[in-house]
Scaffold this motif. Structure first.
Motif, PDB file in Angstrom:
ATOM      1  N   LEU A   1       1.789  13.794  14.792  1.00 60.27           N
ATOM      2  CA  LEU A   1       1.519  12.379  15.549  1.00 60.27           C
ATOM      3  C   LEU A   1       1.180  11.433  14.376  1.00 60.27           C
ATOM      4  N   ALA A   2       1.351  10.224  14.730  1.00 55.68           N
ATOM      5  CA  ALA A   2       0.673   8.923  13.917  1.00 55.68           C
ATOM      6  C   ALA A   2      -0.451   8.537  14.781  1.00 55.68           C
ATOM      7  N   ASP A   3      -1.721   8.789  14.027  1.00 60.52           N
ATOM      8  CA  ASP A   3      -2.920   8.625  14.712  1.00 60.52           C
ATOM      9  C   ASP A   3      -3.186   7.099  14.605  1.00 60.52           C
ATOM     10  N   ASP A   4      -3.010   6.457  13.669  1.00 63.68           N
ATOM     11  CA  ASP A   4      -3.413   5.034  13.402  1.00 63.68           C
ATOM     12  C   ASP A   4      -2.393   4.287  12.759  1.00 63.68           C
ATOM     13  N   ILE A   5      -2.334   3.068  12.842  1.00 62.99           N
ATOM     14  CA  ILE A   5      -1.157   2.167  11.944  1.00 62.99           C
ATOM     15  C   ILE A   5      -1.836   0.853  11.906  1.00 62.99           C
ATOM     16  N   GLN A   6      -1.927   0.388  10.436  1.00 64.93           N
ATOM     17  CA  GLN A   6      -2.775  -1.030  10.389  1.00 64.93           C
ATOM     18  C   GLN A   6      -1.602  -1.836   9.565  1.00 64.93           C
ATOM     19  N   TYR A   7      -1.672  -3.042   9.746  1.00 59.77           N
ATOM     20  CA  TYR A   7      -0.613  -4.031   9.330  1.00 59.77           C
ATOM     21  C   TYR A   7      -1.104  -5.094   8.415  1.00 59.77           C
ATOM     22  N   ASP A   8      -0.691  -5.118   7.109  1.00 61.86           N
ATOM     23  CA  ASP A   8      -0.900  -6.127   6.234  1.00 61.86           C
ATOM     24  C   ASP A   8      -0.053  -7.338   6.134  1.00 61.86           C
ATOM     25  N   SER A   9      -0.538  -8.444   6.704  1.00 57.86           N
ATOM     26  CA  SER A   9       0.710  -9.741   6.925  1.00 57.86           C
ATOM     27  C   SER A   9       0.815 -10.367   5.388  1.00 57.86           C
ATOM     28  N   GLY A  10      -0.079  -9.905   4.520  1.00 56.73           N
ATOM     29  CA  GLY A  10       0.050 -10.451   3.267  1.00 56.73           C
ATOM     30  C   GLY A  10       1.124 -10.030   2.343  1.00 56.73           C
ATOM     31  N   ASN A  11       1.183  -8.699   2.583  1.00 50.25           N
ATOM     32  CA  ASN A  11       2.672  -7.886   1.993  1.00 50.25           C
ATOM     33  C   ASN A  11       3.526  -7.504   2.771  1.00 50.25           C
ATOM     34  N   GLY A  12       3.148  -7.430   3.934  1.00 53.85           N
ATOM     35  CA  GLY A  12       3.957  -7.089   5.241  1.00 53.85           C
ATOM     36  C   GLY A  12       4.316  -5.652   5.221  1.00 53.85           C
ATOM     37  N   ARG A  13       3.291  -4.835   4.818  1.00 52.58           N
ATOM     38  CA  ARG A  13       3.353  -3.410   5.123  1.00 52.58           C
ATOM     39  C   ARG A  13       2.496  -2.600   5.838  1.00 52.58           C
ATOM     40  N   PHE A  14       2.862  -1.673   6.239  1.00 52.13           N
ATOM     41  CA  PHE A  14       2.238  -0.760   7.376  1.00 52.13           C
ATOM     42  C   PHE A  14       1.559   0.352   6.700  1.00 52.13           C
ATOM     43  N   THR A  15       0.224   0.625   6.978  1.00 55.93           N
ATOM     44  CA  THR A  15      -0.367   1.840   6.615  1.00 55.93           C
ATOM     45  C   THR A  15      -0.657   2.883   7.697  1.00 55.93           C
ATOM     46  N   LEU A  16       0.102   3.687   7.311  1.00 55.38           N
ATOM     47  CA  LEU A  16       0.017   5.049   8.552  1.00 55.38           C
ATOM     48  C   LEU A  16      -0.769   6.247   8.272  1.00 55.38           C
ATOM     49  N   HIS A  17      -1.490   6.359   9.379  1.00 55.27           N
ATOM     50  CA  HIS A  17      -2.558   7.593   9.231  1.00 55.27           C
ATOM     51  C   HIS A  17      -2.066   8.661  10.073  1.00 55.27           C
ATOM     52  N   SER A  18      -1.923   9.679   9.465  1.00 55.52           N
ATOM     53  CA  SER A  18      -1.550  11.075  10.126  1.00 55.52           C
ATOM     54  C   SER A  18      -2.160  12.341   9.815  1.00 55.52           C
ATOM     55  N   GLY A  19      -2.846  12.653  10.675  1.00 54.82           N
ATOM     56  CA  GLY A  19      -4.270  13.798  10.172  1.00 54.82           C
ATOM     57  C   GLY A  19      -4.698  13.529   8.975  1.00 54.82           C
ATOM     58  N   ASN A  20      -4.603  14.255   7.759  1.00 55.82           N
ATOM     59  CA  ASN A  20      -5.465  13.762   6.532  1.00 55.82           C
ATOM     60  C   ASN A  20      -4.433  12.903   5.676  1.00 55.82           C
ATOM     61  N   GLU A  21      -3.338  12.492   5.914  1.00 55.91           N
ATOM     62  CA  GLU A  21      -2.391  11.737   5.073  1.00 55.91           C
ATOM     63  C   GLU A  21      -2.293  10.203   5.366  1.00 55.91           C
ATOM     64  N   VAL A  22      -2.160   9.578   4.254  1.00 54.47           N
ATOM     65  CA  VAL A  22      -2.125   8.025   4.559  1.00 54.47           C
ATOM     66  C   VAL A  22      -0.744   7.681   3.880  1.00 54.47           C
ATOM     67  N   LYS A  23       0.131   7.203   4.562  1.00 51.47           N
ATOM     68  CA  LYS A  23       1.302   6.480   3.699  1.00 51.47           C
ATOM     69  C   LYS A  23       1.734   5.167   4.302  1.00 51.47           C
ATOM     70  N   ILE A  24       2.469   4.573   3.295  1.00 50.58           N
ATOM     71  CA  ILE A  24       2.687   2.947   3.359  1.00 50.58           C
ATOM     72  C   ILE A  24       4.138   2.713   3.652  1.00 50.58           C
ATOM     73  N   TYR A  25       4.425   2.000   4.577  1.00 48.03           N
ATOM     74  CA  TYR A  25       5.818   1.918   5.055  1.00 48.03           C
ATOM     75  C   TYR A  25       6.393   0.219   4.985  1.00 48.03           C
ATOM     76  N   ASP A  26       7.445   0.120   4.568  1.00 46.23           N
ATOM     77  CA  ASP A  26       7.940  -1.308   4.705  1.00 46.23           C
ATOM     78  C   ASP A  26       8.593  -1.828   5.990  1.00 46.23           C
ATOM     79  N   HIS A  27       8.981  -0.739   6.591  1.00 48.99           N
ATOM     80  CA  HIS A  27       9.424  -1.167   8.189  1.00 48.99           C
ATOM     81  C   HIS A  27       8.946  -0.309   9.081  1.00 48.99           C
ATOM     82  N   LEU A  28       8.882  -0.580  10.289  1.00 52.28           N
ATOM     83  CA  LEU A  28       8.348   0.259  11.330  1.00 52.28           C
ATOM     84  C   LEU A  28       9.300   0.370  12.695  1.00 52.28           C
ATOM     85  N   PHE A  29       9.479   1.466  13.278  1.00 48.63           N
ATOM     86  CA  PHE A  29      10.365   1.271  14.502  1.00 48.63           C
ATOM     87  C   PHE A  29       9.411   2.134  15.248  1.00 48.63           C
ATOM     88  N   LEU A  30       9.065   1.533  16.524  1.00 51.82           N
ATOM     89  CA  LEU A  30       8.048   2.060  17.715  1.00 51.82           C
ATOM     90  C   LEU A  30       9.007   2.686  18.560  1.00 51.82           C
TER      91      LEU A  30
END
Length: 474
Positions: A119-148
């Motif tokens: 599961l995606a545990d947490d998602i944050q959005y940076d309006s400056g660069n338009g990217r999403f930071t997704l936390h899942s377990g111990n992993e953190v990934k950056i995404y350009d686009h998000l489909f909920l």
């Protein structure tokens, strides 16, 4: 596209599979896109509606209407190729197997598509660069686009009984949630499709001899009538578009077109308001008038995609009036139960195995559950099963990814249900405004889309969203 674009799809149900399928079948799809889908192993490719469960839980839509297209085998073809009889109404579990297999086949065909069984545990959005930071377990990934594409909120609990002994807060999957239910004084809260699921499971697989179903209204979904081909004459895109003024269409003009369509199709308008308050009498009426009921239901089903698009052009006051006065009449005919299900319910009620109790006004827990009705009746229940379904207001769901997105002010509740989006299904954040690289699809678009949770409509809307995504990429 100038550089690699990373895409996250949150949720692995039918909405997710539809988005993924249209993504990879679009001519613009290429190796410069990476798609990650997040959900548990159990739900991936299924979602809550089609998870592994009792084979007696039937889809309430005919097999012929349950395919995803895009060159995939139809649901009927899949059933036949896997040695399953393509009956009119199959189990929800089987359809889940079909969708899950399609999702895995897409992953196997594309190295840049990944199913993440977490599961995606947490998602944050940076309006400056338009990217999403997704936390899942111990992993953190950056995404350009998000489909909920999360389909359901936390389960509701209208009488605040969660954690009470003998109370089953969320019965799904029934083969687990109801595995320890006894046979004495069983009650079910609700009278909708979830309640019918519980009644069928307990009656057929557990051979429970007496069940009470409690609700405020006592209304059950209607019975699916005779399938009918409908060619719309008055309630059409063209005629409704012609009524648009200043980006609005009045409810009165929509009602007038719908009435004309009813008359053209030789459908008695009184059938919309045929409920008497006697649940068994209403079921018997539908069973005895399948042709007339079928014409009404298939008109509503045919008009639904059009009205789903037109719905967003109603003013606030018209939308409020529609939801209060007309939606209940449409909803009970939009997702009717199969005839065999209705016949079982009538049979069990006539035999005294099923008691449908309306007018429920309170439920309290003492040594047992005390269910009181508006007529002053009281029922003493040992095991109470909550079948009222998930919550509809996202503000009441503080759990999981929805709670996290609310906390970060990435999403906001629509006053008409679900999450606030614009006409292109972009999420509207109360902090940063419209987020054009974040799309929403599924039951949480209920404030913008009307009754758009059928497989066909989800698939249609997924194509619209994906087409919009690729237009934005150019």
């Amino acid at each position: 596209m100038e550089k690699r674009q990373n895409i996250a799809i949150i949720g692995g149900g039918v909405s997710s599979v539809s988005i993924l399928s249209h993504m990879v079948h679009n001519p613009e799809f290429g190796e410069d896109l990476t798609i990650d889908i997040y959900d548990t192993e159990r739900m991936m490719g299924r979602g809550p509606a089609y998870q592994e469960d009792s084979r007696h839980l039937l889809i309430n839509v005919p097999t012929e209407e349950m395919s995803l297209g895009n060159g995939h085998p139809s649901y009927r073809e899949w059933l036949e190729s896997n040695s399953h009889e393509p009956v009119t109404y199959t189990s929800r579990y089987l359809f889940g197997e079909y969708v899950r297999e399609l999702m895995k086949s897409v992953e196997e065909a594309h190295d840049n598509v990944h199913l993440n069984y977490t599961l995606a545990d947490d998602i944050q959005y940076d309006s400056g660069n338009g990217r999403f930071t997704l936390h899942s377990g111990n992993e953190v990934k950056i995404y350009d686009h998000l489909f909920l594409t999360v389909g359901q909120l936390e389960y509701s609990d209208p009488y605040q009984l969660k954690d009470s002994e003998g109370y089953i807060y969320n019965p799904y999957p029934l083969i687990e949630g109801l595995s320890d239910v006894g046979s004495d004084r069983i009650g079910i809260v609700g009278s909708g499709l979830s309640a019918i699921d519980c009644i069928r499971y307990l009656s057929i697989e557990r051979d429970v001899t007496e069940i009470h179903a409690f609700s405020r209204s006592g209304d059950m979904p209607s019975v699916r009538g005779t399938p009918t081909d409908v060619e719309l004459s008055h309630f059409t895109y063209e005629k409704l578009e012609s009524l648009k003024v200043n980006d609005e269409i009045s409810l009165e003009s929509i009602k007038e077109l719908f009435r004309k369509e009813l008359a053209y199709q030789n459908i008695d308008e009184a059938l919309l308001d045929r409920r008497t308050g006697d649940t068994l009498a209403d079921l018997r009426f539908d069973v005895g008038h399948l042709d007339e009921i079928g014409r009404l239901q298939y008109l509503i089903i045919s008009a639904n995609p059009i009205f789903s698009d037109v719905y967003q052009y109603l003013s606030r006051s018209d939308k409020t009036l529609f939801l209060d006065k007309y939606h209940p009449l449409i909803e009970e005919n939009h997702s009717p139960m199969p005839l065999e299900v209705a016949e079982d319910l009538i049979k069990w009620a006539e035999a005294g195995r099923l008691h449908i109790v309306d007018g429920t006004c309170s439920i309290e827990k003492e040594d047992e559950f005390i269910v009181s009705t508006e007529e002053g009746e009281q029922y003493f229940i040992r095991t109470l099963i909550n079948a009222t379904g998930p919550k509809k207001d996202v503000r009441q769901d503080a759990t999981g990814i929805i709670g996290a997105l609310l906390n970060h002010l990435i999403i906001a509740a629509s006053e008409f249900g679900g999450i606030l989006v614009d006409q292109k299904r972009h999420v509207i954040s109360p902090k940063t405004g419209t987020i054009e690289n974040m799309f929403l699809l599924g039951s949480l678009t209920t404030g913008a889309d009307y009754l758009s949770n059928s497989v066909q409509l989800l698939n249609r809307n997924a194509k619209k969203i994906v087409d919009q995504f690729y237009r934005q990429m150019k």
